[in-house]
Design an enzyme around this catalytic site. Structure first.
Site, PDB file in Angstrom:
ATOM      1  N   ASN A 172      53.858  51.787  55.410  1.00 12.18           N
ATOM      2  CA  ASN A 172      54.097  52.936  56.016  1.00 12.18           C
ATOM      3  C   ASN A 172      53.093  53.941  56.043  1.00 12.18           C
ATOM      4  O   ASN A 172      52.106  53.417  56.466  1.00 12.18           O
ATOM      5  CB  ASN A 172      54.772  52.688  54.983  1.00 12.18           C
ATOM      6  CG  ASN A 172      54.142  53.550  53.713  1.00 12.18           C
ATOM      7  OD1 ASN A 172      53.099  52.868  53.108  1.00 12.18           O
ATOM      8  ND2 ASN A 172      54.597  54.511  52.545  1.00 12.18           N
TER       9      ASN A 172
ATOM     10  N   CYS B 249      51.225  55.795  54.008  1.00 12.87           N
ATOM     11  CA  CYS B 249      50.528  56.129  53.790  1.00 12.87           C
ATOM     12  C   CYS B 249      50.252  54.481  52.906  1.00 12.87           C
ATOM     13  O   CYS B 249      49.671  54.332  51.814  1.00 12.87           O
ATOM     14  CB  CYS B 249      50.612  56.828  52.317  1.00 12.87           C
ATOM     15  SG  CYS B 249      50.869  58.490  52.784  1.00 12.87           S
TER      16      CYS B 249
ATOM     17  N   GLU C  98      51.860  52.072  51.061  1.00 15.80           N
ATOM     18  CA  GLU C  98      51.808  51.022  50.270  1.00 15.80           C
ATOM     19  C   GLU C  98      53.103  50.341  49.867  1.00 15.80           C
ATOM     20  O   GLU C  98      53.466  49.490  48.834  1.00 15.80           O
ATOM     21  CB  GLU C  98      51.226  52.055  49.317  1.00 15.80           C
ATOM     22  CG  GLU C  98      53.152  53.301  48.349  1.00 15.80           C
ATOM     23  CD  GLU C  98      53.077  54.363  49.873  1.00 15.80           C
ATOM     24  OE1 GLU C  98      53.991  55.351  49.672  1.00 15.80           O
ATOM     25  OE2 GLU C  98      52.862  54.216  50.759  1.00 15.80           O
TER      26      GLU C  98
END
Length: 966
Positions: free
Chosen positions: A582, A584, A586
């Site tokens: 995604n 970021c 994670e």
């Protein structure tokens, strides 16, 4: 004073001659100046220009050749001073003469006009001494008046001002109410507005934060008084104010009016009005308003609290109750669950993600943090993906797009009998869409594009964030990430070749991983050698790897993420393929043409569950159990903007429980981050969170039923995250170097999972938590400290932050004094370079750039064995090199990490020092592209690039415009 300084001062006296405090911003009409005698005069920036010119001429002489140079210098300095004064929304439109002088001094020092600056500092000191010596017997100050909301003048209530400041300082060590009151009085003038009167003590307290961290709490409490007046007056429809002590009696009644006001203004769901508000009001804990640091409360005030045309009417405990009610709306005993949720949020033991905090209880409850999509290989599919991005981003969702299926440059297009222009032109459209969608004025949209390493456009993809080349083929605002199969890393290690393909000719590679991918890929390589594939290119794997690391070094992108580890360990491998992470890095969930993956995030405050004795397992279990219920509720309550997201979320029900405050926990336990003990704690603490999260999901399954796609999952086979390591190891022929020990009773939990089932396909993911950790007042996510004393710059302003634990330790050893503060500034918040700091404290308080990346990677790998998704892992290198980068990222791959996030480096910008003490809120960042520093210590801003100061960045860990994953 010395003769030379005296000569300089004669010229500088023109800048601030006795009895004439002049400074004005003609470019900012309406601004005023408070003189030392309390009189208020309009500004005139031209007088700054004249005075500076005379000062330079006095110091440097008056040769004709110098006039043009001095004119240009002075013009630039005047512009900087005016901009510094007028850029701050918190200061209002009135400045004190001392603030103007502070900015003049700072501008001179920034411009490296050292002789003029030195003479100016000496002159100010001499003038202060002269004023003190000449000061007559104290004369009672004139009665000041304040301008009420209706424009009338009324006597300024000095007694209440003193009461509010005294209340703000109550029960806080090391703070002085009188010092704040004295500084606040300096900024009062006749006719002062209510807002400026409320702001005066806040600004006064903020200037003292660097000397004592508790002044941050004082500042927050003073801000609370301003907020209470604003909110109570709005809901009452008439001027109202209350002290913290008075609010203990008024909060309950306020909650009723607050809910009614929110519904009447179409901001709250009318269903909230049907809760038993008296029962909820009785559960409010007004004293928890006092838990905030200034940065946390100011962030809530600026961006989270509900408002009507800019007027906030939501107080902190009502805010937490609103979120709790929104999450409990479909519970059977919704009041009981709302109280439980409220208690968890307001205690700061757990915090929901930013979209949940923004939207819970509102008419459009889009509560999810992350959305992952796969882009189809046709125009309709591509532009549908762009439209979906806009709809998902509109309500604060962060986006990850899998672009691998889109055919590459030169591939044949059957419909037009032409050749494809590849993915880059479409990425440009996606980039511009992301920045065009402003999420309710709260932040820009944000997206990350993922591409597999075998795609024929990979080399152009690597260049997307460069500042050189054709700007039509650059995406300056989009994050990018490499989606790397194990086979590529193995070819890098063996020095083998690597072949690039267009996906329309090798369509099955997109969905394959592990040994099946290897077999198919090698078969396609053979076809290419035979001439059966039209679009392909062969490169040396190690050359492509070096180019990846070079771009990461230069621009911070693309990130390094690993396809096989994400898929081989995915609990949902039976139901689809993980094609990307995604925004970021994670989240690791399946995507397809008819499913857009959704994840719902929240984070445990690990620092609140640790004492000097260790991890409080019972408290952690209670927190995780309640948190998992809250996250599961998001799935059902959520407002879905596209059908594919709703279908996916209801079918799999994934959530992502993470953590924050890891560095704070290490400090409580006295464990240096660069130590085996810290790595072991990362292991055991994540094991505990994992155990309780999985157990809570089993309990929810018993109560509410299994998630629909449970059958066939790794869970259904009794394979938990710790067990899935073996799958990865087998795929790599045993090449996974990781400790697999455990301490809890996993066998009994494994049996419960198989027999009862799981409520959620995925349970854990560690997000960056940039904003919610600010709210709670702990370190971000799993991050080590950037600095022990710095200025944090975000959308709410500039904030001095000092490590309270360090200050406490230094005070205990008699080392906290003005000299230590100056040393911390000089050494950019690094105690390791201060000789008189003991070695044990140097180790405990080592900053992120003083810790070898291998320690962070090893700690992350030990966490990863317990997590069914991933973690946002930043790596830090003070002096990066190709060898160091290669070693770090190969280690991350070998240890089984699924993803990595930003690579961060120190800016080459020189550290700027200043004689100013009170700089909070008054400084501008002096560089971008690294840690930026100013008078109060380093200023932290978004910092991915290394050697390109102008390089763009997005979604940095301290980027206030991009917090979709928090």
């Amino acid at each position: 004073m010395p003769a030379t300084a005296e000569r300089h001062a004669n010229g500088l006296q023109q800048l601030h001659p006795p009895g004439a405090d002049h400074a004005v911003a003609t470019s900012a009409p309406g601004y005023q100046l408070i003189r030392r005698n309390g009189a208020v005069t309009p500004f005139d920036a031209s007088k700054i220009t004249v005075a500076l010119t005379k000062a330079f001429l006095a110091v440097e002489g008056q040769p004709a050749a110098a006039s043009r140079r001095i004119h240009d210098i002075v013009a630039g300095l005047t512009e900087q001073i005016v901009a510094s004064l007028t850029r701050r929304p918190d200061i209002g439109r009135t400045f004190h003469i001392e603030e103007v002088q502070d900015q003049v001094e700072l501008a001179l020092m920034r411009g490296e006009h050292h002789k003029v600056a030195r003479a100016y500092v000496l002159y100010r000191e001499e003038r202060a001494k002269a004023r003190a010596a000449a000061r007559p017997v104290a004369i009672p100050a004139p009665m000041l008046r304040m301008t009420a909301a209706d424009g009338t003048l009324e006597p300024l209530d000095a007694g209440r001002l003193a009461t509010v400041i005294g209340e703000a300082c109550a029960e806080l060590d090391g703070v002085c109410a009188e010092a704040i009151l004295t500084e606040a009085r300096r900024n009062l003038y006749d006719g002062i507005s209510l807002d400026e009167l409320a702001q005066a003590p806040i600004l006064a307290a903020r200037t003292l934060v660097e000397t004592e961290p508790n002044y941050s709490k004082v500042s927050a409490r003073l801000l609370l008084d301003k907020l209470r007046r604003e909110a109570l007056s709005f809901v009452a429809g008439r001027p109202e104010q209350a002290t913290q002590a008075e609010m203990a009696e008024r909060y309950g009644a306020y909650l009723h009016v607050y809910v009614k006001t929110g519904i009447a203004n179409a901001l709250l769901d009318p269903e909230l009005g049907r809760f038993d508000l008296s029962r909820l009001a009785a559960a409010l804990k007004p004293e928890r308003d006092l838990k905030f640091d200034y940065l946390g409360l100011q962030t809530l005030y600026d961006r989270y609290f509900l408002h009507v045309c800019g007027t906030r009417f939501e107080l902190p405990q009502a805010f937490f109750m609103r979120v709790a009610m929104g999450l409990a709306m479909r519970e059977v005993d919704r009041e009981a669950q709302a109280i439980a949720f409220y208690d968890l949020l307001s205690s700061f033991d757990f915090m929901a993600s930013t979209p949940t905090l923004f939207n819970a209880g509102t008419l459009r409850p889009q509560l999810s943090s992350c959305f992952l999509t796969t882009v189809a290989d046709d125009l309709e599919g591509i532009f549908k993906a762009v439209k979906d991005n806009a709809l998902l981003a509109k309500y604060s969702g962060g986006l990850g797009n899998d672009w691998t299926p889109v055919r590459g440059l030169g591939a044949h297009i059957k419909g037009t009998n032409g050749e494809s222009q590849g993915i880059v032109p479409f990425l440009k459209v996606a980039n511009d869409t992301a920045i065009a969608v402003n999420q309710g004025g709260k932040r820009k949209g944000a997206v990350c594009a993922y591409l597999e390493t075998w795609h024929v456009d990979i080399e152009e993809f690597l260049d997307l964030r460069k500042n050189t080349g054709d700007d039509r083929r650059r995406t300056h605002d989009m994050n990018t990430a490499n989606w790397i199969p194990d086979l590529f890393m193995q070819r890098v290690e063996t020095g083998g070749p690597w072949t690039l393909f267009s996906p329309d000719e090798v369509p099955d590679l997109h969905d394959l991983y592990g040994k099946p991918f290897k077999a198919a890929y090698e078969a396609y390589e053979e076809k290419a050698r035979r001439g059966d594939i039209k679009v392909f290119k062969q490169v040396a794997a190690v050359d492509l790897w070096r180019r990846m690391l070079t771009m990461l070094f230069e621009t911070g992108h693309p990130w390094i993420t690993f396809k096989d580890a994400c898929n081989l360990r995915s609990p949902q491998s039976h139901a689809g393929v993980v094609h990307s992470s995604n925004l970021c890095a994670e989240i690791t969930l399946n995507t397809s043409a008819d499913e857009v993956a959704v994840c719902n995030l929240g984070s445990v405050n690990l620092a609140a569950h640790v004492t000097v004795e260790g991890l409080d397992q019972e408290k952690l279990k209670r927190t995780v159990t309640t948190a998992m219920r809250m996250l599961d509720n998001v799935v059902d309550i959520n407002f879905y903007t596209i059908s594919e997201a709703r279908r996916s979320n209801l079918r799999h029900r994934p959530v992502g429980l993470g953590l924050m405050g890891f560095q704070d926990a290490l400090q409580t336990l006295r464990l240096p981050a660069a130590s085996e003990a810290a790595v072991n704690f990362a292991d055991t603490s994540m094991e505990a969170i994992s155990f309780h999260a999985i157990s809570a999901s089993v309990d929810l399954a018993a109560e509410r039923g299994r998630y629909p796609s449970f059958a066939g999952s790794l869970w259904s086979k009794g394979i938990l995250p710790i067990d899935s390591l073996e799958i990865l190891s087998q795929a790599r022929d045993g090449d996974v170097e990781l400790d697999r020990s455990s301490t809890l009773d996993w066998e009994s939990l494994r049996q419960r999972v198989q027999t009862t089932g799981m409520r959620n396909s995925n349970t854990m993911a560690i997000a960056p938590t940039a904003t919610i950790s600010n709210i709670v007042g702990v370190s971000q996510s799993i991050e080590p400290s950037y600095s022990q004393l710095y200025v944090k710059a975000n959308m709410s302003g500039d904030f001095t932050v000092v490590n309270a634990d360090l200050v406490r330790d230094l005070k205990a050893r008699g080392l906290w004094d003005e000299v230590m503060i100056c040393d911390l500034k000089y050494y950019d918040g690094m105690v390791s370079r201060i000789d008189r700091v003991p070695d044990d404290l140097k180790a405990l308080y080592a900053t992120s750039f003083e810790i070898e990346p291998s320690w962070l990677i090893r700690a992350a790998a030990r966490r990863q064995k317990w997590i069914d998704q991933g973690q946002s892992l930043n790596l830090y290198m003070a002096q990066p090199s190709g060898r160091k980068l290669d070693e770090a990222y190969r280690l991350a791959w070998r240890l089984g990490l699924k993803t990595t996030y930003y690579l961060r480096g120190l800016s080459a910008t020189h550290v700027e020092k200043s004689t100013l003490k009170g700089t909070d809120g008054k400084l501008n960042a002096v560089a971008v592209g690294g840690l930026t520093v100013a008078a109060a210590g380093p200023i932290l801003v978004e910092t991915p690039p290394f050697n390109d100061p102008a390089a763009p960045s997005a979604c940095a860990i301290d980027d206030p415009t991009c917090e979709a994953c928090q």
